[in-house]
Design a protein around this motif. Structure first.
Motif, mmCIF file in Angstrom:
data_model
loop_
_atom_site.group_PDB
_atom_site.id
_atom_site.type_symbol
_atom_site.label_atom_id
_atom_site.label_comp_id
_atom_site.label_asym_id
_atom_site.label_seq_id
_atom_site.Cartn_x
_atom_site.Cartn_y
_atom_site.Cartn_z
ATOM 1 N N GLY A 54 19.180 -19.605 10.801
ATOM 2 C CA GLY A 54 17.799 -20.288 10.554
ATOM 3 C C GLY A 54 17.808 -20.969 9.292
ATOM 4 O O GLY A 54 16.652 -21.421 8.958
ATOM 5 N N LEU A 58 14.605 -23.487 8.274
ATOM 6 C CA LEU A 58 13.756 -22.837 7.208
ATOM 7 C C LEU A 58 13.600 -23.904 6.076
ATOM 8 O O LEU A 58 12.565 -24.121 5.626
ATOM 9 C CB LEU A 58 14.174 -21.658 6.602
ATOM 10 N N VAL A 253 11.709 -17.925 15.082
ATOM 11 C CA VAL A 253 11.745 -19.556 15.093
ATOM 12 C C VAL A 253 10.958 -20.082 16.687
ATOM 13 O O VAL A 253 11.335 -19.360 17.608
ATOM 14 C CB VAL A 253 13.214 -20.118 15.335
ATOM 15 N N ILE A 260 9.213 -22.276 11.941
ATOM 16 C CA ILE A 260 9.309 -20.791 11.619
ATOM 17 C C ILE A 260 8.158 -20.037 11.487
ATOM 18 O O ILE A 260 7.187 -20.467 10.637
ATOM 19 C CB ILE A 260 10.400 -20.586 10.421
#
Length: 341
Positions: A54, A58, A253, A260
């Motif tokens: 992620g 992010l 997510v 997020i």
């Protein structure tokens, strides 16, 4: 032909500076401006972690939050004033990224569309995919300078050097990045990968490549994912802020808008202790044998078979199912759970 420059023997005479003079001078300078967590204005560092953890999402969410002047991101304070952000995407084909960014920003168009258009910038479709020469670095410098960005995010470090494991290469690249950061007065975040860490906490040594990378950086934040699919963010180190924390930020997510969401602050080791304590190979074998004999089975039937008979607890059942999915031994669809063929 190039001739070695003659050394001027009349070198400038260097004098020491009183520490009190230095302290007095520091008091006249403004306090560091914090971008997010321990990332300050004028600093350079990494957000790193394993593949598919992620990291990019992010950073995209962070870029959008900074661009619209959001007050916080994942529970941590932001500046609260719109900042111009440049995302230098070297890793991914532009079309998939554009569609993902559109999903991320869709709920913001009505309230912050103008700010996003002005402040969230990226590379042209035909921009470089790798930086191989001095001319390529000049193009990157020109891009950042022309953007007038205050925060620059580069995805990713591996596109800036072919062999980042070599200390000389790592030193050369980090020096170039630091020079860009200082000369242009920006904050630079570089997305990077980690080594394979298996089922153990991520740390400073998990950063892929030479140790020079960590030595030269002002900050490092890790993003990782356990085998039970728990994702979390961890402060690794900050040069200009307190980096000690007893907890990490667990997140998910949102599949609808690829945004997020913070779940909770937890102790990192608890995520791994829970995995060890709740996953049992005997329980996993029972589930696999059952699915092998019954075929695809709905969740309710599995609970009736294993939980209501006190064979295992409900949490144990679902964490075994989660780990078996992560190991690609079973699949889940609208019909239920079944063995992967």
């Amino acid at each position: 032909m190039y001739k070695e420059k003659q050394v001027d023997k009349k070198l400038k005479k260097e004098n020491p500076l009183s520490i009190m003079e230095l302290i007095k001078k520091s008091k006249s300078e403004p306090l560091p401006e914090y971008i997010w967590r321990g990332i300050t204005k004028g600093s350079f560092g990494f957000i790193y972690g394993p593949s598919k953890s992620g990291k990019t999402i992010l950073c995209e969410n962070l870029a959008i939050s900074l661009a619209i002047g959001a007050k916080d991101y994942l529970g941590d304070k932001l500046i609260g004033i719109p900042k111009k952000v440049l995302l230098v995407s070297l890793e991914e084909y532009w079309l998939g990224r554009a569609r993902r960014n559109a999903s991320q920003m869709e709920h913001l168009y009505e309230s912050s569309g103008t700010l996003l258009e002005e402040n969230f910038l990226t590379t042209e479709i035909d921009f470089l995919r790798y930086l191989d020469s001095g001319e390529d670095w000049e193009r990157l410098n020109s891009l950042i300078e022309n953007s007038k960005a205050e925060v620059v995010i580069i995805d990713s470090l591996t596109r800036l050097a072919s062999n980042i494991e070599e200390s000389e290469t790592a030193k050369r690249v980090t020096q170039k990045l630091r020079e860009l950061t200082y000369s242009l007065g920006i904050s630079m975040i570089v997305i990077h990968h980690s080594t394979k860490i298996g089922d153990k906490p991520i740390n400073r040594d998990s950063m892929a490549g030479s140790r020079v990378l960590a030595q030269e950086a002002d900050f490092a934040i890790a993003v990782t994912r356990t085998q039970l699919d728990d994702r979390y963010i961890k402060n690794i180190f900050f040069r200009y802020a307190d980096d000690y924390s007893e907890t990490v930020t667990k997140f998910k997510v949102n599949p609808k808008n690829l945004w997020i969401d913070s779940i909770e602050e937890v102790k990192e080791l608890s995520l791994y202790k829970e995995m060890d304590g709740r996953y049992n190979s005997n329980n996993a074998d029972l589930i696999l044998n059952y699915l092998n004999s019954k075929g695809t089975t709905k969740t309710g039937e599995l609970e009736k078979t294993f939980v209501e008979t006190n064979t295992m607890g409900r949490k144990t059942l679902f964490n075994n199912l989660k780990k078996l999915k992560c190991e690609s031994l079973i699949i889940q669809d609208e019909k239920g759970y079944g063995l992967r063929k």
